[in-house]
Motif scaffolding. Structure first.
Motif, PDB file in Angstrom:
ATOM      1  N   ALA B 274     -20.794  12.659 -27.428  1.00 17.44           N
ATOM      2  CA  ALA B 274     -21.903  11.156 -26.655  1.00 17.44           C
ATOM      3  C   ALA B 274     -22.450  12.214 -25.780  1.00 17.44           C
ATOM      4  CB  ALA B 274     -21.065  10.672 -26.843  1.00 17.44           C
ATOM      5  N   LEU B 275     -21.584  12.735 -23.934  1.00 11.91           N
ATOM      6  CA  LEU B 275     -21.750  12.630 -23.031  1.00 11.91           C
ATOM      7  C   LEU B 275     -22.611  14.098 -23.248  1.00 11.91           C
ATOM      8  CD1 LEU B 275     -19.330  12.144 -21.108  1.00 11.91           C
ATOM      9  CD2 LEU B 275     -21.139  10.669 -20.682  1.00 11.91           C
ATOM     10  N   VAL B 276     -22.053  15.428 -24.683  1.00 11.00           N
ATOM     11  CA  VAL B 276     -23.206  16.950 -24.280  1.00 11.00           C
ATOM     12  C   VAL B 276     -24.281  16.538 -25.121  1.00 11.00           C
ATOM     13  CG1 VAL B 276     -22.957  18.802 -25.535  1.00 11.00           C
ATOM     14  CG2 VAL B 276     -21.340  17.388 -25.216  1.00 11.00           C
ATOM     15  N   ALA B 277     -24.384  15.583 -25.802  1.00  8.32           N
ATOM     16  CA  ALA B 277     -25.950  15.179 -26.451  1.00  8.32           C
ATOM     17  C   ALA B 277     -26.398  14.218 -25.432  1.00  8.32           C
ATOM     18  CB  ALA B 277     -25.500  14.147 -27.602  1.00  8.32           C
ATOM     19  N   ILE B 278     -25.993  13.425 -25.052  1.00  3.57           N
ATOM     20  CA  ILE B 278     -26.930  12.970 -23.866  1.00  3.57           C
ATOM     21  C   ILE B 278     -27.539  14.111 -22.951  1.00  3.57           C
ATOM     22  CG2 ILE B 278     -27.338  11.620 -21.776  1.00  3.57           C
ATOM     23  CD1 ILE B 278     -25.467   9.766 -23.117  1.00  3.57           C
ATOM     24  N   GLY B 279     -26.837  14.762 -22.285  1.00  4.11           N
ATOM     25  CA  GLY B 279     -27.101  16.112 -21.454  1.00  4.11           C
ATOM     26  C   GLY B 279     -28.363  17.237 -21.755  1.00  4.11           C
ATOM     27  N   LEU B 280     -27.509  17.070 -23.196  1.00  7.46           N
ATOM     28  CA  LEU B 280     -28.706  17.838 -23.616  1.00  7.46           C
ATOM     29  C   LEU B 280     -29.901  17.281 -23.600  1.00  7.46           C
ATOM     30  CD1 LEU B 280     -29.335  20.261 -26.139  1.00  7.46           C
ATOM     31  CD2 LEU B 280     -28.949  19.340 -27.787  1.00  7.46           C
ATOM     32  N   SER B 281     -30.240  16.108 -24.434  1.00  7.92           N
ATOM     33  CA  SER B 281     -31.563  15.546 -24.588  1.00  7.92           C
ATOM     34  C   SER B 281     -32.280  15.186 -23.472  1.00  7.92           C
ATOM     35  CB  SER B 281     -31.273  14.207 -25.010  1.00  7.92           C
ATOM     36  OG  SER B 281     -30.769  12.805 -24.378  1.00  7.92           O
ATOM     37  N   LEU B 282     -31.293  15.394 -22.282  1.00  7.25           N
ATOM     38  CA  LEU B 282     -32.306  15.375 -20.971  1.00  7.25           C
ATOM     39  C   LEU B 282     -32.591  16.771 -20.542  1.00  7.25           C
ATOM     40  CD1 LEU B 282     -29.554  12.599 -18.821  1.00  7.25           C
ATOM     41  CD2 LEU B 282     -32.014  12.077 -20.080  1.00  7.25           C
ATOM     42  N   ALA B 359     -17.257  20.990 -19.807  1.00  8.36           N
ATOM     43  CA  ALA B 359     -18.140  21.393 -18.972  1.00  8.36           C
ATOM     44  C   ALA B 359     -20.068  21.506 -19.501  1.00  8.36           C
ATOM     45  CB  ALA B 359     -17.772  22.776 -19.383  1.00  8.36           C
ATOM     46  N   PHE B 360     -19.952  21.401 -20.410  1.00 12.30           N
ATOM     47  CA  PHE B 360     -20.752  20.807 -21.656  1.00 12.30           C
ATOM     48  C   PHE B 360     -22.311  20.394 -21.140  1.00 12.30           C
ATOM     49  CE2 PHE B 360     -20.054  24.114 -24.899  1.00 12.30           C
ATOM     50  CZ  PHE B 360     -21.330  25.347 -24.815  1.00 12.30           C
ATOM     51  N   SER B 361     -21.355  19.315 -21.106  1.00 15.50           N
ATOM     52  CA  SER B 361     -22.255  17.948 -21.050  1.00 15.50           C
ATOM     53  C   SER B 361     -22.376  18.486 -19.210  1.00 15.50           C
ATOM     54  CB  SER B 361     -21.487  16.332 -20.778  1.00 15.50           C
ATOM     55  OG  SER B 361     -20.162  16.277 -20.095  1.00 15.50           O
ATOM     56  N   VAL B 362     -22.133  18.262 -18.251  1.00 14.49           N
ATOM     57  CA  VAL B 362     -22.157  18.428 -16.932  1.00 14.49           C
ATOM     58  C   VAL B 362     -22.950  19.878 -16.700  1.00 14.49           C
ATOM     59  CG1 VAL B 362     -21.048  19.252 -14.569  1.00 14.49           C
ATOM     60  CG2 VAL B 362     -19.859  17.832 -16.392  1.00 14.49           C
ATOM     61  N   VAL B 363     -23.264  20.607 -17.571  1.00 18.94           N
ATOM     62  CA  VAL B 363     -24.275  21.790 -17.023  1.00 18.94           C
ATOM     63  C   VAL B 363     -25.142  21.306 -17.605  1.00 18.94           C
ATOM     64  CG1 VAL B 363     -24.937  24.177 -17.471  1.00 18.94           C
ATOM     65  CG2 VAL B 363     -22.575  23.601 -17.179  1.00 18.94           C
ATOM     66  N   PHE B 364     -25.690  20.809 -18.887  1.00 14.56           N
ATOM     67  CA  PHE B 364     -26.668  20.043 -19.022  1.00 14.56           C
ATOM     68  C   PHE B 364     -27.749  19.903 -17.916  1.00 14.56           C
ATOM     69  CE2 PHE B 364     -25.422  21.190 -23.839  1.00 14.56           C
ATOM     70  CZ  PHE B 364     -26.197  22.423 -23.995  1.00 14.56           C
ATOM     71  N   THR B 365     -26.788  17.982 -17.542  1.00 11.65           N
ATOM     72  CA  THR B 365     -26.801  16.822 -17.103  1.00 11.65           C
ATOM     73  C   THR B 365     -27.430  17.799 -15.282  1.00 11.65           C
ATOM     74  OG1 THR B 365     -25.301  15.854 -18.335  1.00 11.65           O
ATOM     75  CG2 THR B 365     -26.471  14.864 -15.584  1.00 11.65           C
ATOM     76  N   LEU B 366     -26.771  18.832 -15.192  1.00 15.00           N
ATOM     77  CA  LEU B 366     -27.650  19.503 -13.941  1.00 15.00           C
ATOM     78  C   LEU B 366     -28.931  20.373 -13.853  1.00 15.00           C
ATOM     79  CD1 LEU B 366     -23.919  20.510 -12.160  1.00 15.00           C
ATOM     80  CD2 LEU B 366     -25.197  18.795 -11.185  1.00 15.00           C
ATOM     81  N   ILE B 367     -28.860  20.799 -15.373  1.00 12.59           N
ATOM     82  CA  ILE B 367     -30.305  21.264 -15.405  1.00 12.59           C
ATOM     83  C   ILE B 367     -31.084  20.413 -15.757  1.00 12.59           C
ATOM     84  CG2 ILE B 367     -31.378  23.180 -16.887  1.00 12.59           C
ATOM     85  CD1 ILE B 367     -28.415  23.744 -18.164  1.00 12.59           C
ATOM     86  N   ALA B 368     -31.189  19.392 -16.171  1.00 14.11           N
ATOM     87  CA  ALA B 368     -31.765  17.880 -16.152  1.00 14.11           C
ATOM     88  C   ALA B 368     -32.561  17.814 -14.562  1.00 14.11           C
ATOM     89  CB  ALA B 368     -32.076  16.717 -17.183  1.00 14.11           C
ATOM     90  N   VAL B 369     -31.493  16.853 -13.953  1.00 16.40           N
ATOM     91  CA  VAL B 369     -31.705  16.128 -12.553  1.00 16.40           C
ATOM     92  C   VAL B 369     -32.474  17.702 -11.569  1.00 16.40           C
ATOM     93  CG1 VAL B 369     -30.557  16.334 -10.727  1.00 16.40           C
ATOM     94  CG2 VAL B 369     -29.763  15.121 -12.833  1.00 16.40           C
ATOM     95  N   TYR B 370     -31.670  18.583 -12.166  1.00 19.03           N
ATOM     96  CA  TYR B 370     -32.437  20.418 -11.040  1.00 19.03           C
ATOM     97  C   TYR B 370     -33.817  20.392 -11.911  1.00 19.03           C
ATOM     98  CZ  TYR B 370     -34.541  24.547  -9.440  1.00 19.03           C
ATOM     99  OH  TYR B 370     -34.898  25.548  -9.074  1.00 19.03           O
TER     100      TYR B 370
END
Ligand code: ATP
Ligand code: MG
Lengths: 312, 382
Positions: B274-282, B359-370
């Protein structure tokens, strides 16, 4: 005390300067009019004051506190009615106002009371459970206003709140603005409707190409163009008018005929009323009335900016 | 905190007002389970339908080996060509296939048995049992080979002698839990797709609010953009946790599917997803200027990657390179974790899988934040 103090404020979008070094202040209890043609920079200036846009340069103080340093304080005391509608279509009128008022920390009985008050204020007291998608343009505008006033801001910023609505809603809104002001709310009112600004504003700034080119009360603004005077002469019939002879009189700049009214714009320094009347009499026009008007704000605007307020 | 709760409340309210949302969260996953049960069919006691490919044609020993596989109670054997395997497995005609390589008979005589390849979609559980019994048999054959000292005729004689009494390929029946596991994995595959869609829809509220300009009103209030995004994420996560909990519960209690993994383990691993999915959606939200670009990106990313990673049908049916590609996708790692756990792998052994998901969720979230931070229009979120 100044509710708002703006010092050398500028905003650039890329290389384009939308707001160019404006300085102004709004005192408590004023209805401050912001007058300008399309694209003059009104919304841009206002959005910076409401923290919706980043400031490129300059300072803004609300109630004596810098908004960059005291952003929460400033936001608590400002209400904004955005130029374009900002409401949730999938929430009822009541839910909309309650949600936005809740963002300012209101809860419980107090919140409820304020929401009911705000909706009643804009004349939507009987529409609590209706969805905005079923509202007319004017009703949406009023809901848009209710969302901005429920938290009782000290400074209410209204960006063209009457654009594109029926005269009835417009009058209602103008009435509400005056009433709010009487209740102690300081208001910044943006418009490109001259009549509105003239009717409700205590002080006006004219903005053009991002600059404030004139500022003051109606009287002060009109005084800027005291070198002009408007003379209207009502005649029985203007058929025989010899326009070119009239224009040849020293000081006369422009002659317009509207039905049976002859309008003459002239330099105010030159006393040429006698000669004008003599000319009309020579043309055998039967004079019914002569009136020397104050220049209108429209004339002020035209003179200062060289363009009309609205793109016609 | 009060502000966050206020925003959360409103987001929940509008989520529950939208019936399509509720379908995506709760009805579609259940339909997924139903579909999986229908597709996978059976109760789990069926015979294994094995295909055998013989590249060692004409060799008496290999032929005999094939016969002994066929003698098994729980197996039904047919012979076929290698290129038929995928089609037949995909259509459900076969559960697995054994491939005897060329020179297999010679390798037994030389007591250096060549590798026998097994293809299956029923998961490693079946493959494992077949391999085990086959290995045992091959080991016996190697001993026979030693006794025969490289003489083929002698080998065959010995083979036939051993074959008669009690010399069976496998002592016990292959127990086929695979049907249950497949139902589980297929249901989870559908669930993953719906989780990705749900997450994107909920993050999509951020764009919708930019479009209907309510976001600017929010910006002018004392709420910080961070609080705003955070509350959206909290609602997103909560809704997906509910989705996971309900789906798993219905799968196990109403459809009686035994996933072979404890409920809470499945729940926790899916929450990671779910965290991965949220990261990707962001990420999708951060790179979209409008709802339509966002839904375009959603279509371009979610469905193809889910297909590629085995959410809709088993990976073995795809070409080798595609299977390699799947390793770059988070869905693959989730499905892999599940099948490993079903094979009796422990959480410890799967830490790599779990780390990859995190790692997937962290990376996605960081990309979104950036990206949010670089949207220079003030109207950025962070
Ligand atoms: N985000 C933006 N990016 C680039 N240019 C912008 C942006 N917002 C406004 N502008 C430009 O800045 C100028 C001033 O715009 P602004 O919206 O402040 O005008 P306005 O006085 O409110 O006009 P109107 O009466 O039409 O509302 C316009 O030329 C507009 O094109
Ligand atoms: Mg504007």
């Amino acid at each position: 005390m100044n509710v708002l103090e703006v010092k050398q404020l500028s905003k650039k979008f890329g290389d384009f300067i939308a707001v160019d070094n404006i300085t102004m202040s709004v005192k408590e209890g004023e209805i401050f009019g912001f007058l300008g043609a399309n694209g003059a920079g009104k919304s841009t200036a206002i959005n910076m004051i409401a923290s919706l846009l980043r400031v490129t340069k300059g300072e803004i103080e609300v109630l004596g506190k810098n908004i960059a340093k005291h952003s929460k304080f400033a936001k608590m005391n400002i209400g904004i009615v955005p130029q374009e509608m900002a409401i949730y279509e999938d929430m009822t009128a009541y839910e909309n106002v309650r949600f936005f008022a809740g963002l300012y920390g209101l809860r419980g009985a107090e919140l409820k009371e304020r929401v009911i008050e705000a909706l009643a204020f804009v004349g939507l007291g009987d529409k609590h459970k209706s969805y905005p998608k079923n509202f007319s343009g004017g009703m949406k505008r009023r809901l848009n206003i209710a969302c901005a006033i429920a938290h009782r801001p000290k400074l209410l910023i209204m960006d063209e709140p009457t654009v594109g609505i029926d005269p009835q809603s417009r009058n209602y809104i103008l009435g509400s603005v005056k009433k709010l002001n009487e209740l102690g709310c300081t208001i910044i009112y943006t418009s490109h409707y001259m009549e509105e600004v003239e009717e409700i504003c205590t002080r006006i700034a004219i903005i053009d190409h991002g600059k404030i080119i004139a500022e003051g009360t109606k009287g002060q603004l009109k005084a800027i163009i005291t070198n002009q005077k408007n003379i209207s002469i009502e005649v029985r019939s203007a058929e025989n008018l010899n326009k070119s002879k009239l224009e040849a009189i020293a000081g006369v700049n422009r002659v317009e005929v509207e039905d049976r009214i002859v309008k003459v714009t002239s330099d105010s320094e030159i006393n040429n009323l006698n000669r004008i009347i003599q000319q009309l009499m020579a043309d055998d026009l039967e004079i019914r009335a002569v009136e020397e008007n104050e220049p209108s704000l429209e004339t002020v605007f035209l003179t200062l900016t060289g363009r009309s307020l609205r793109d016609q | 905190m009060r502000d966050t709760l206020w925003l959360i409340r409103k987001t929940f309210m509008s989520t529950f007002k939208n019936y399509l949302n509720l379908f995506i969260y709760f009805v579609f996953p259940v339909m997924g389970i139903l579909l999986a049960t229908l597709v996978q069919g059976g109760t789990g006691d069926s015979e294994l339908k094995m295909g055998i490919v013989n590249h060692d044609g004409g060799q008496a020993i290999t032929k005999r080996m094939m016969d002994s596989v066929g003698k098994q109670d729980s197996m039904l054997v047919i012979e076929l060509e290698e290129n038929e395997i995928k089609g037949r497995i995909a259509s459900g005609e076969l559960d697995a296939a054994i491939i005897f390589p060329t020179g297999f008979a010679q390798s037994l005589i030389a007591h250096k048995p060549a590798d026998v390849k097994i293809v299956s979609i029923k998961g490693a559980q079946v493959t494992g049992q077949v391999t085990a019994t086959l290995d045992q048999h091959i080991n016996n054959m190697v001993s026979v080979g030693r006794a025969a000292q490289g003489d083929e005729a002698k080998f065959i004689a010995l083979y036939d002698k051993f074959q008669k009494p009690g010399f069976e390929l496998a002592g016990k029946k292959v127990e086929d839990q695979s049907v249950n596991f497949n139902k589980t994995n297929q249901s989870i595959g559908y669930l993953l797709i719906l989780m990705l869609v749900s997450a994107s829809n909920l993050s999509g509220i951020l764009i919708k609010e930019r479009e209907n300009r309510t976001y600017y009103r929010l910006l002018s209030s004392p709420i910080s953009p961070r609080t705003y995004v955070l509350s959206n994420i909290i609602v997103n996560l909560t809704m997906m946790m509910l989705q996971i909990a309900v789906t798993l519960l219905i799968m196990m209690t109403i459809f009686h599917v035994d996933p072979g993994i404890p409920y809470w383990s499945m729940f926790l691993i899916l929450v990671l997803f779910a965290l991965v999915a949220i990261g990707l959606s962001l990420v999708i939200v951060a790179f979209s200027s409008s709802s339509s670009t966002a839904s375009g990106m959603q279509n371009m990313i979610l469905i193809p990657t889910s297909l590629l990673s085995g959410c809709m049908f088993p990976l073995v049916l795809m070409p080798e390179t595609m299977q390699q590609l799947a390793r770059f996708l988070p869905q693959y790692w989730l499905l892999d974790t599940f099948s490993d756990l079903q094979q009796g792998g422990s959480f410890g052994e799967l830490s790599l899988n779990l780390i990859i998901l995190i790692a997937f969720s962290v990376v996605f979230t960081l990309i979104a934040v950036y990206k949010f931070g670089r949207n220079n229009d003030t109207r950025s979120y962070i």
